[in-house]
Design a protein around this motif. Structure first.
Motif, PDB file in Angstrom:
ATOM      1  N   LYS A  32      33.759  41.911  45.718  1.00 38.35           N
ATOM      2  CA  LYS A  32      32.983  41.255  46.778  1.00 38.35           C
ATOM      3  C   LYS A  32      33.298  39.763  46.910  1.00 38.35           C
ATOM      4  N   TRP A  33      33.698  39.103  45.825  1.00 42.28           N
ATOM      5  CA  TRP A  33      33.925  37.651  45.913  1.00 42.28           C
ATOM      6  C   TRP A  33      35.387  37.228  45.806  1.00 42.28           C
ATOM      7  N   ASN A  34      36.264  38.092  45.327  1.00 38.48           N
ATOM      8  CA  ASN A  34      37.635  37.678  45.016  1.00 38.48           C
ATOM      9  C   ASN A  34      38.512  37.625  46.271  1.00 38.48           C
ATOM     10  N   THR A  35      38.312  36.585  47.065  1.00 33.89           N
ATOM     11  CA  THR A  35      39.087  36.409  48.294  1.00 33.89           C
ATOM     12  C   THR A  35      39.191  34.930  48.638  1.00 33.89           C
ATOM     13  N   PRO A  36      40.371  34.479  49.081  1.00 36.61           N
ATOM     14  CA  PRO A  36      40.507  33.071  49.463  1.00 36.61           C
ATOM     15  C   PRO A  36      39.924  32.781  50.847  1.00 36.61           C
ATOM     16  N   GLU A 119      50.315  22.568  45.295  1.00 36.97           N
ATOM     17  CA  GLU A 119      49.098  22.202  46.030  1.00 36.97           C
ATOM     18  C   GLU A 119      48.566  23.393  46.830  1.00 36.97           C
ATOM     19  N   PHE A 120      49.456  24.187  47.410  1.00 37.42           N
ATOM     20  CA  PHE A 120      49.070  25.401  48.131  1.00 37.42           C
ATOM     21  C   PHE A 120      48.384  26.384  47.168  1.00 37.42           C
ATOM     22  N   GLN A 121      48.957  26.531  45.973  1.00 38.94           N
ATOM     23  CA  GLN A 121      48.360  27.422  44.968  1.00 38.94           C
ATOM     24  C   GLN A 121      46.983  26.920  44.553  1.00 38.94           C
ATOM     25  N   LYS A 122      46.866  25.607  44.356  1.00 41.09           N
ATOM     26  CA  LYS A 122      45.571  25.038  43.969  1.00 41.09           C
ATOM     27  C   LYS A 122      44.530  25.327  45.053  1.00 41.09           C
ATOM     28  N   GLN A 123      44.904  25.160  46.316  1.00 39.68           N
ATOM     29  CA  GLN A 123      43.974  25.425  47.413  1.00 39.68           C
ATOM     30  C   GLN A 123      43.536  26.889  47.416  1.00 39.68           C
ATOM     31  N   GLY A 124      44.477  27.804  47.161  1.00 39.98           N
ATOM     32  CA  GLY A 124      44.149  29.229  47.126  1.00 39.98           C
ATOM     33  C   GLY A 124      43.188  29.568  46.005  1.00 39.98           C
ATOM     34  N   TRP A 125      43.482  29.087  44.805  1.00 41.48           N
ATOM     35  CA  TRP A 125      42.605  29.359  43.654  1.00 41.48           C
ATOM     36  C   TRP A 125      41.244  28.702  43.863  1.00 41.48           C
ATOM     37  N   GLN A 126      41.218  27.491  44.436  1.00 44.88           N
ATOM     38  CA  GLN A 126      39.945  26.814  44.686  1.00 44.88           C
ATOM     39  C   GLN A 126      39.142  27.571  45.736  1.00 44.88           C
ATOM     40  N   SER A 127      39.806  28.095  46.760  1.00 50.50           N
ATOM     41  CA  SER A 127      39.112  28.874  47.797  1.00 50.50           C
ATOM     42  C   SER A 127      38.457  30.115  47.205  1.00 50.50           C
ATOM     43  N   ILE A 128      39.162  30.785  46.287  1.00 49.23           N
ATOM     44  CA  ILE A 128      38.581  31.955  45.626  1.00 49.23           C
ATOM     45  C   ILE A 128      37.391  31.542  44.768  1.00 49.23           C
ATOM     46  N   LEU A 129      37.519  30.429  44.050  1.00 44.32           N
ATOM     47  CA  LEU A 129      36.411  29.934  43.231  1.00 44.32           C
ATOM     48  C   LEU A 129      35.218  29.570  44.116  1.00 44.32           C
ATOM     49  N   ASN A 130      35.464  28.952  45.258  1.00 46.72           N
ATOM     50  CA  ASN A 130      34.377  28.611  46.186  1.00 46.72           C
ATOM     51  C   ASN A 130      33.693  29.875  46.703  1.00 46.72           C
ATOM     52  N   SER A 131      34.469  30.916  46.962  1.00 46.99           N
ATOM     53  CA  SER A 131      33.916  32.200  47.388  1.00 46.99           C
ATOM     54  C   SER A 131      33.026  32.773  46.281  1.00 46.99           C
ATOM     55  N   PHE A 132      33.467  32.638  45.036  1.00 45.77           N
ATOM     56  CA  PHE A 132      32.679  33.080  43.887  1.00 45.77           C
ATOM     57  C   PHE A 132      31.332  32.347  43.848  1.00 45.77           C
ATOM     58  N   TYR A 135      29.010  33.638  46.486  1.00 45.96           N
ATOM     59  CA  TYR A 135      28.533  34.980  46.162  1.00 45.96           C
ATOM     60  C   TYR A 135      27.445  34.916  45.078  1.00 45.96           C
ATOM     61  N   VAL A 136      27.684  34.188  43.995  1.00 47.24           N
ATOM     62  CA  VAL A 136      26.709  34.106  42.907  1.00 47.24           C
ATOM     63  C   VAL A 136      25.403  33.506  43.405  1.00 47.24           C
ATOM     64  N   GLU A 137      25.501  32.416  44.165  1.00 50.95           N
ATOM     65  CA  GLU A 137      24.281  31.711  44.588  1.00 50.95           C
ATOM     66  C   GLU A 137      23.495  32.495  45.628  1.00 50.95           C
ATOM     67  N   SER A 138      24.136  33.439  46.336  1.00 47.22           N
ATOM     68  CA  SER A 138      23.420  34.222  47.340  1.00 47.22           C
ATOM     69  C   SER A 138      22.987  35.585  46.803  1.00 47.22           C
ATOM     70  N   ASN A 139      23.359  35.903  45.551  1.00 46.35           N
ATOM     71  CA  ASN A 139      23.097  37.210  44.971  1.00 46.35           C
ATOM     72  C   ASN A 139      22.031  37.061  43.887  1.00 46.35           C
ATOM     73  N   ASN A 140      20.883  37.660  44.099  1.00 47.13           N
ATOM     74  CA  ASN A 140      19.765  37.463  43.178  1.00 47.13           C
ATOM     75  C   ASN A 140      19.664  38.499  42.076  1.00 47.13           C
ATOM     76  N   SER A 141      20.725  39.264  41.832  1.00 42.34           N
ATOM     77  CA  SER A 141      20.633  40.291  40.798  1.00 42.34           C
ATOM     78  C   SER A 141      20.720  39.685  39.414  1.00 42.34           C
TER      79      SER A 141
END
Length: 141
Positions: A32-36, A119-132, A135-141
């Motif tokens: 659910k969260w692993n996407t850039p 720098e492109f790789q850093k942006q991709g990994w950061q985008s996935i981390l931001n998605s994480f 997801y965590v902050e909107s998921n109350n489980s």
């Protein structure tokens, strides 16, 4: 051949480390969260979280134009603190988790691959981390 360099991405999540760790490592959450970005998705995830265990996340463009398996073997697993793994091509990544005042700071340092600009790789990994984080902050489980 270009040499890989180490790049770090980080974020602070408004959640306790136990929840952050669980969501980071649970395949039903990973898909659910692993996407850039919204044009990508992770249709499958496998995770054997132990030293010597393997993980594999299938990442694909939603339009079917491109996809790959992001996989590796765990070198170090310390509950709620650290995960280090080696990817299929020999690169390493380490993710550190630290909690303070009910918030968890996540830092991942990884070896870049040589096909794409660091720098492109850093942006991709950061985008996935931001998605994480979202997801965590909107998921109350």
């Amino acid at each position: 051949m270009a040499q890989s360099i180490k790049v770090t991405v980080e974020a602070t999540i408004n959640a306790p480390v136990e929840k952050v760790w669980k969501v980071w490592n649970t395949p039903s959450d990973i898909i659910k969260w692993n996407t850039p970005d919204p044009s990508w998705h992770t249709p499958s995830s496998e995770n054997d979280l132990r030293v010597g265990g393997k993980f594999k996340n299938r990442m694909e463009a939603k339009d079917g134009s491109f996809g790959f398996d992001f996989e590796g073997i765990y070198d170090s697993v310390e509950l709620d603190k650290e995960i280090t793994y080696t990817m299929g091509d020999g690169r390493q990544a380490t993710t550190l988790f630290s909690e303070q005042d009910g918030k968890t700071h996540v830092t991942t340092t990884f070896d870049t691959e040589t096909q794409n600009d660091p720098e492109f790789q850093k942006q991709g990994w950061q985008s996935i981390l931001n998605s994480f984080v979202r997801y965590v902050e909107s998921n109350n489980s």
